[in-house]
Motif scaffolding. Sequence first.
Motif, PDB file in Angstrom:
ATOM      1  N   PHE A  15       3.884   0.584 -11.066  1.00  0.00           N
ATOM      2  CA  PHE A  15       4.275   0.357  -9.671  1.00  0.00           C
ATOM      3  C   PHE A  15       5.428  -0.649  -9.597  1.00  0.00           C
ATOM      4  O   PHE A  15       6.359  -0.481  -8.838  1.00  0.00           O
ATOM      5  CB  PHE A  15       3.078  -0.131  -8.858  1.00  0.00           C
ATOM      6  N   ASP A  69       3.864   1.747  -1.126  1.00  0.00           N
ATOM      7  CA  ASP A  69       4.498   1.989  -2.431  1.00  0.00           C
ATOM      8  C   ASP A  69       3.499   2.565  -3.434  1.00  0.00           C
ATOM      9  O   ASP A  69       3.811   3.484  -4.195  1.00  0.00           O
ATOM     10  CB  ASP A  69       5.082   0.678  -2.988  1.00  0.00           C
ATOM     11  N   ILE A  70       2.298   2.002  -3.414  1.00  0.00           N
ATOM     12  CA  ILE A  70       1.271   2.486  -4.349  1.00  0.00           C
ATOM     13  C   ILE A  70       0.931   3.938  -4.056  1.00  0.00           C
ATOM     14  O   ILE A  70       0.883   4.783  -4.952  1.00  0.00           O
ATOM     15  CB  ILE A  70       0.009   1.595  -4.265  1.00  0.00           C
ATOM     16  N   MET A  71       0.760   4.237  -2.776  1.00  0.00           N
ATOM     17  CA  MET A  71       0.425   5.616  -2.398  1.00  0.00           C
ATOM     18  C   MET A  71       1.557   6.574  -2.754  1.00  0.00           C
ATOM     19  O   MET A  71       1.315   7.703  -3.168  1.00  0.00           O
ATOM     20  CB  MET A  71       0.136   5.704  -0.888  1.00  0.00           C
ATOM     21  N   GLU A  72       2.785   6.097  -2.600  1.00  0.00           N
ATOM     22  CA  GLU A  72       3.930   6.957  -2.912  1.00  0.00           C
ATOM     23  C   GLU A  72       3.917   7.343  -4.395  1.00  0.00           C
ATOM     24  O   GLU A  72       4.084   8.511  -4.754  1.00  0.00           O
ATOM     25  CB  GLU A  72       5.235   6.231  -2.558  1.00  0.00           C
ATOM     26  N   THR A  73       3.705   6.355  -5.255  1.00  0.00           N
ATOM     27  CA  THR A  73       3.680   6.628  -6.696  1.00  0.00           C
ATOM     28  C   THR A  73       2.558   7.593  -7.047  1.00  0.00           C
ATOM     29  O   THR A  73       2.752   8.556  -7.801  1.00  0.00           O
ATOM     30  CB  THR A  73       3.483   5.307  -7.479  1.00  0.00           C
ATOM     31  N   LEU A  88       0.810  -1.208   0.000  1.00  0.00           N
ATOM     32  CA  LEU A  88       0.000   0.000   0.000  1.00  0.00           C
ATOM     33  C   LEU A  88       0.852   1.270   0.000  1.00  0.00           C
ATOM     34  O   LEU A  88       0.597   2.214  -0.735  1.00  0.00           O
ATOM     35  CB  LEU A  88      -0.871  -0.042   1.264  1.00  0.00           C
ATOM     36  N   MET A 106       8.679   0.989 -10.614  1.00  0.00           N
ATOM     37  CA  MET A 106       9.208   1.965  -9.666  1.00  0.00           C
ATOM     38  C   MET A 106       9.706   1.313  -8.372  1.00  0.00           C
ATOM     39  O   MET A 106      10.685   1.758  -7.782  1.00  0.00           O
ATOM     40  CB  MET A 106       8.148   3.016  -9.344  1.00  0.00           C
ATOM     41  N   HIS A 107       9.036   0.243  -7.942  1.00  0.00           N
ATOM     42  CA  HIS A 107       9.347  -0.285  -6.608  1.00  0.00           C
ATOM     43  C   HIS A 107      10.000  -1.665  -6.601  1.00  0.00           C
ATOM     44  O   HIS A 107      10.268  -2.213  -5.550  1.00  0.00           O
ATOM     45  CB  HIS A 107       8.075  -0.300  -5.753  1.00  0.00           C
TER      46      HIS A 107
END
Lengths: 452, 89
Positions: free
Chosen positions: B83, A6-10, A4, B86-87
């Motif tokens: 995503f 990571d998704i929010m960061e993007t 979650l 990026m991660h």
Amino acid sequence: MINLHDIMETITMIQDENLDIRTTTMGISLLDCADSDISRSCGRVYEKICRKAENLVKTGEEIERMYGIPIVNKRVSVTPVALLLAASGGDPVEYAKTLERASQTVGVNFIGGYSALVQKGFAAGDEALIRSIPEALAVTEHLCSSVNIGSTKTGINMDAVEMMGRIVRETAELTAKSNCIGAAKLVVFCNAPEDNPFMAGAFHGPGEPDCVINVGVSGPGVVRAALAKLDKGANLTEVADLIKKTAFKITRMGQLVGTEASKRLGVPFGIVDLSLAPTPAVGDSVAHILEEMGLETCGCAGTTAALALLNDAVKKGGVMASSHVGGLSGAFIPVSEDAGMIAAAEKGVLKLEKLEAMTAVCSVGLDMIVIPGETSAEVISAIIADEAAIGMVNSKTTAVRVIPAIGRSVGETLEFGGLLGSGPVMAVNQVSPAAFIHRGGRIPAPLQSLKN
Amino acid sequence: MRAVISVIGKDTVGILAKVSEKCASVNANIVDVTQTILQDMFVMIMMVDISAINCEFAEMATAFEQLGGEMGLSIHAMHEDIFNSMHRI
């Protein structure tokens, strides 16, 4: 599943912190369009650009929708036109008009390559092309021009430097009614890269393949936001590490978009340009990153050191994130395009001399700086020579894009609008270097060993 | 091919129902759902399979944005690759 956080960061990076892909630029070689007849040559140029770049804008928009990340600009760069002019002769402005027409047909917002590479001297076509730059930029809207006047291997062609001072002034004069916009589309380089996707300096070098996709990323806002969240007591090693991690993430977006664009267009993927390119939008400023590091205002003592750290960390983070890195790669410091730089210049904290020092440790050079209209061609040439010397000695790309504000002086402002922003007229030391500039000749290439 | 649908905003009745209904209408299969409260905001992340959707992905993304507008929430549908790239190294 991706977590979650990571998704929010993007999502936050894209929605709130202005993360975008600044440009996908298609490089197109025009060497096979050369003909001894200029109208035939122009016909082929138009046909080839329209054929190769037909789907560039559409594909860019599709990728934007697919990934939900904005791709701000779609552009085309072409072989330096001086090479075509060498074969065809004739009026170079014909090429300028052809490129303008092609850019409108394919819908790109800039086309670069009205260029000449004269670091060691003038070949056929070079001088005529350079002389035509003011007119070419006055009769076109989307065309960008650049001239490489020096390199670490060849030294600096001072005849070309002398000429470019006059050309920059003439370009501004011819477009004086439209805020001297012509000069904002003209860059004078030392060590120009052949695969740069950023305007106004983009051209498709003679060593490049027939057609290629290069991508320029952006994201000063993301870096600033990341630093803002960092503990205020964090030391500079921690600052550098955070910038590296952030640059990695930003660059991955460039790599993803470039790979996808190359696949969809059936064109090889060239490079990602790891640049922090500011825009006049609030929160998208390189100056604000430096201020977030702890400087009161960009331009104060410490600015060069902070910028050196930033520039190096961006490269280190970005290199790992992409398979091929090229172009200008580093932090840009275009004054009129950066809200923080504009504010610092208006306050009188950021001065031309400090900007010159900053260019020794970051990408590009004196960029988008509005100078007084009274500045003589010789002073402009000397500014170009100084900047080229920094690039030549440090084996890096440097460039000059100054805009003489015809009829205006220090304290006034020149408005370009859009990505080019607006800039306060900055003071320039007007003491004359004329005799030095008029000597002409070449500054020999520097010794690259025995550096102590 | 999978996409991530993110829903952020004030918690109200029927968020999950409306978003799921939209997924069904475009034939996107819901693979996973997580939801939590972050700083007073309702945050839901939904992973959906989009290989059999009955429209272009771009249309689906627009449809979710519109739904978000109607419900006073921020809803975005984005391709999973963004995503991952990026991660994940």
